[in-house]
Write a protein that holds these residues in place. Structure first.
Motif, mmCIF file in Angstrom:
data_model
loop_
_atom_site.group_PDB
_atom_site.id
_atom_site.type_symbol
_atom_site.label_atom_id
_atom_site.label_comp_id
_atom_site.label_asym_id
_atom_site.label_seq_id
_atom_site.Cartn_x
_atom_site.Cartn_y
_atom_site.Cartn_z
ATOM 1 N N PRO A 56 -3.621 15.783 27.958
ATOM 2 C CA PRO A 56 -2.889 16.882 28.576
ATOM 3 C C PRO A 56 -3.841 18.011 28.965
ATOM 4 O O PRO A 56 -4.034 18.971 28.238
ATOM 5 N N ALA A 57 -4.496 17.874 30.102
ATOM 6 C CA ALA A 57 -5.465 18.864 30.564
ATOM 7 C C ALA A 57 -5.065 19.370 31.941
ATOM 8 O O ALA A 57 -4.347 18.714 32.681
ATOM 9 N N THR A 58 -5.562 20.521 32.295
ATOM 10 C CA THR A 58 -5.185 21.104 33.574
ATOM 11 C C THR A 58 -6.000 20.511 34.707
ATOM 12 O O THR A 58 -7.118 20.041 34.520
ATOM 13 N N ARG A 59 -5.459 20.543 35.901
ATOM 14 C CA ARG A 59 -6.165 20.060 37.080
ATOM 15 C C ARG A 59 -7.082 21.147 37.631
ATOM 16 O O ARG A 59 -6.693 22.299 37.722
ATOM 17 N N PRO A 60 -8.305 20.776 38.030
ATOM 18 C CA PRO A 60 -9.184 21.773 38.623
ATOM 19 C C PRO A 60 -8.575 22.329 39.912
ATOM 20 O O PRO A 60 -8.010 21.593 40.721
ATOM 21 N N GLY A 61 -8.691 23.611 40.067
ATOM 22 C CA GLY A 61 -8.284 24.208 41.329
ATOM 23 C C GLY A 61 -6.808 24.441 41.472
ATOM 24 O O GLY A 61 -6.342 24.803 42.545
ATOM 25 N N ALA A 105 0.715 19.383 31.990
ATOM 26 C CA ALA A 105 -0.629 19.961 31.928
ATOM 27 C C ALA A 105 -0.895 21.011 33.008
ATOM 28 O O ALA A 105 -1.444 22.066 32.705
ATOM 29 N N PRO A 106 -0.525 20.777 34.278
ATOM 30 C CA PRO A 106 -0.788 21.817 35.287
ATOM 31 C C PRO A 106 -0.071 23.128 35.011
ATOM 32 O O PRO A 106 -0.538 24.182 35.450
ATOM 33 N N THR A 159 6.134 33.764 28.274
ATOM 34 C CA THR A 159 6.371 32.365 28.624
ATOM 35 C C THR A 159 5.307 31.447 28.052
ATOM 36 O O THR A 159 5.566 30.279 27.770
ATOM 37 N N ARG A 160 4.107 31.977 27.853
ATOM 38 C CA ARG A 160 2.987 31.125 27.464
ATOM 39 C C ARG A 160 3.249 30.425 26.127
ATOM 40 O O ARG A 160 3.070 29.208 26.018
ATOM 41 N N ALA A 161 3.663 31.169 25.129
ATOM 42 C CA ALA A 161 3.895 30.564 23.815
ATOM 43 C C ALA A 161 5.000 29.525 23.875
ATOM 44 O O ALA A 161 4.889 28.443 23.297
ATOM 45 N N ASP A 162 6.060 29.838 24.597
ATOM 46 C CA ASP A 162 7.172 28.890 24.712
ATOM 47 C C ASP A 162 6.733 27.615 25.419
ATOM 48 O O ASP A 162 7.133 26.508 25.036
ATOM 49 N N LEU A 163 5.920 27.759 26.465
ATOM 50 C CA LEU A 163 5.479 26.581 27.208
ATOM 51 C C LEU A 163 4.546 25.719 26.366
ATOM 52 O O LEU A 163 4.653 24.485 26.369
ATOM 53 N N PHE A 164 3.627 26.352 25.638
ATOM 54 C CA PHE A 164 2.720 25.579 24.794
ATOM 55 C C PHE A 164 3.491 24.863 23.682
ATOM 56 O O PHE A 164 3.149 23.736 23.306
ATOM 57 N N THR A 165 4.531 25.502 23.165
ATOM 58 C CA THR A 165 5.360 24.835 22.157
ATOM 59 C C THR A 165 6.083 23.643 22.767
ATOM 60 O O THR A 165 6.140 22.559 22.161
ATOM 61 N N ALA A 166 6.630 23.817 23.969
ATOM 62 C CA ALA A 166 7.316 22.710 24.644
ATOM 63 C C ALA A 166 6.341 21.578 24.942
ATOM 64 O O ALA A 166 6.673 20.395 24.790
ATOM 65 N N ALA A 167 5.116 21.929 25.358
ATOM 66 C CA ALA A 167 4.099 20.906 25.610
ATOM 67 C C ALA A 167 3.746 20.170 24.327
ATOM 68 O O ALA A 167 3.529 18.946 24.333
#
Length: 339
Positions: free
Chosen positions: A28-33, A78-79, A88-96
């Motif tokens: 689960p990693a982010t896409r470059p760009g 991941a994106p 939103t960040r904490a909620d999204l990371f928990t959902a992830a």
């Protein structure tokens, strides 16, 4: 990002997995760009998908749609992580973390232990980043369960203790019971301190009786009486009490809801295995025949490994009509997986 106690006491079992990066298809990693604006609606969608995939897993086993969950993590979840900010960040990371945890759960059903560890450790990291102690404890508890299942009882106990440490004093009683039940099971597997095992089970039952019922979709605390019966059964099995284990595994199997096909099938086959160990193959056959509807639809490598072991164990008893009927059921179930 594992806490110091987990990192030190879990030893190479966890650290080796943590040091191994996930393959590109599953990380689960982010896409470059890419940079997306993320809001509460994204969190709602991710959690809805986690609930949906969880329902599919309950019905059909981890061998079905596991690749879809992995793809969803990479392509959709991941994106979003790099675009999350503010509340939103904490909620999204928990959902992830919830989706990643589910991917690990399904990989365990598919007998992929290395992948299971990496998913669970990623879930611990995501939960730590989100400051979500319940989700962190959930992932650590599942690492403990896997360690015990693989024969690493001491590591399992360390991880179960780390899960307990991750819980705050305000943790729901049901979640605390779930974690303490795992501590009892792991301690029993070490062969040490049976009196403490019994005390842990007693406190688990007390917390469970006092708990309010959570939503069925709550990954971090959906621990019910039937789950406790299963835990007691496994704990007694680790202590060598076959008759006690049979009683509690039977109670757990009988109490499962209709949509818990995979769980009922797994626990039912464990019950049958205990009955065979007591030299009662006819009872094991009757148990499995009651699970016909589940065994014919659940796709689980873990389940089918047990079915193959059962067929080997009762080979000399196939002249018995009940055993013969059940053996044909297992043969058909195993053949269906290969097609």
């Amino acid at each position: 990002m594992l806490n110091r106690r987990a990192a030190v006491t879990a030893g190479l079992y966890s650290l080796a997995a943590a040091a191994t990066p996930l393959p590109p298809a599953t990380r689960p990693a982010t896409r470059p760009g890419t940079s997306l604006r993320v809001g509460p609606a994204d969190v709602t969608r991710v959690r809805a998908m986690a609930a949906y995939f969880g329902q599919i897993d309950d019905l059909f086993g981890g061998g079905h749609a596991r690749s879809a969950v992995a793809a969803y993590l990479v392509n959709d979840v991941a994106p979003l992580l790099q675009g999350a900010s503010g509340p939103t960040r904490a909620d999204l990371f928990t959902a992830a973390a919830e989706v990643t945890y589910l991917a690990g759960w399904m990989a365990a059903d598919d007998l992929q232990p290395g992948l299971v560890q990496r998913y669970y450790i990623q879930a611990v990291r995501l939960a730590t980043e989100a400051d979500a102690p319940l989700m962190r404890a959930t992932a650590l508890r599942s690492l403990a369960s896997q360690a015990v299942e693989l024969g690493h009882a001491a590591h399992g106990l360390a991880l179960a203790d780390a899960a307990a440490d991750a819980l705050h004093n305000t943790a729901p009683a049901r979640t605390r019971a779930w974690v303490n039940g795992m501590r009892a099971e792991a301690l029993a597997a070490t062969g040490h301190d049976p009196r403490r095992v019994i005390r842990l089970l007693a406190s688990t039952e007390t917390d469970l009786e006092r708990a309010d019922s959570p939503p069925a979709s709550d990954l971090t605390g959906n621990y019910r009486r039937e789950g406790f019966e299963h835990q007691v059964g496994l704990t007694l099995l680790n202590m060598g009490d076959l008759s006690g284990a049979e009683e509690h595994l039977a109670a757990s199997t009988a109490a499962r809801r209709p949509d818990e096909r995979r769980t009922r099938a797994l626990i039912g086959t464990r019950l049958a295995t205990v009955q065979i160990r007591q030299r009662r193959p006819e009872a094991a056959a009757a148990t499995l025949l009651h699970l016909t509807d589940d065994l014919t639809v659940v796709k689980s490598a873990r389940l089918h490994r047990t079915l193959s072991q059962i067929r080997g164990a009762w080979q000399t008893h196939r002249a018995d009509p009940t055993v013969a009927q059940a053996d044909q059921l297992l043969l058909s179930s195993l053949a269906a997986v290969k097609t």
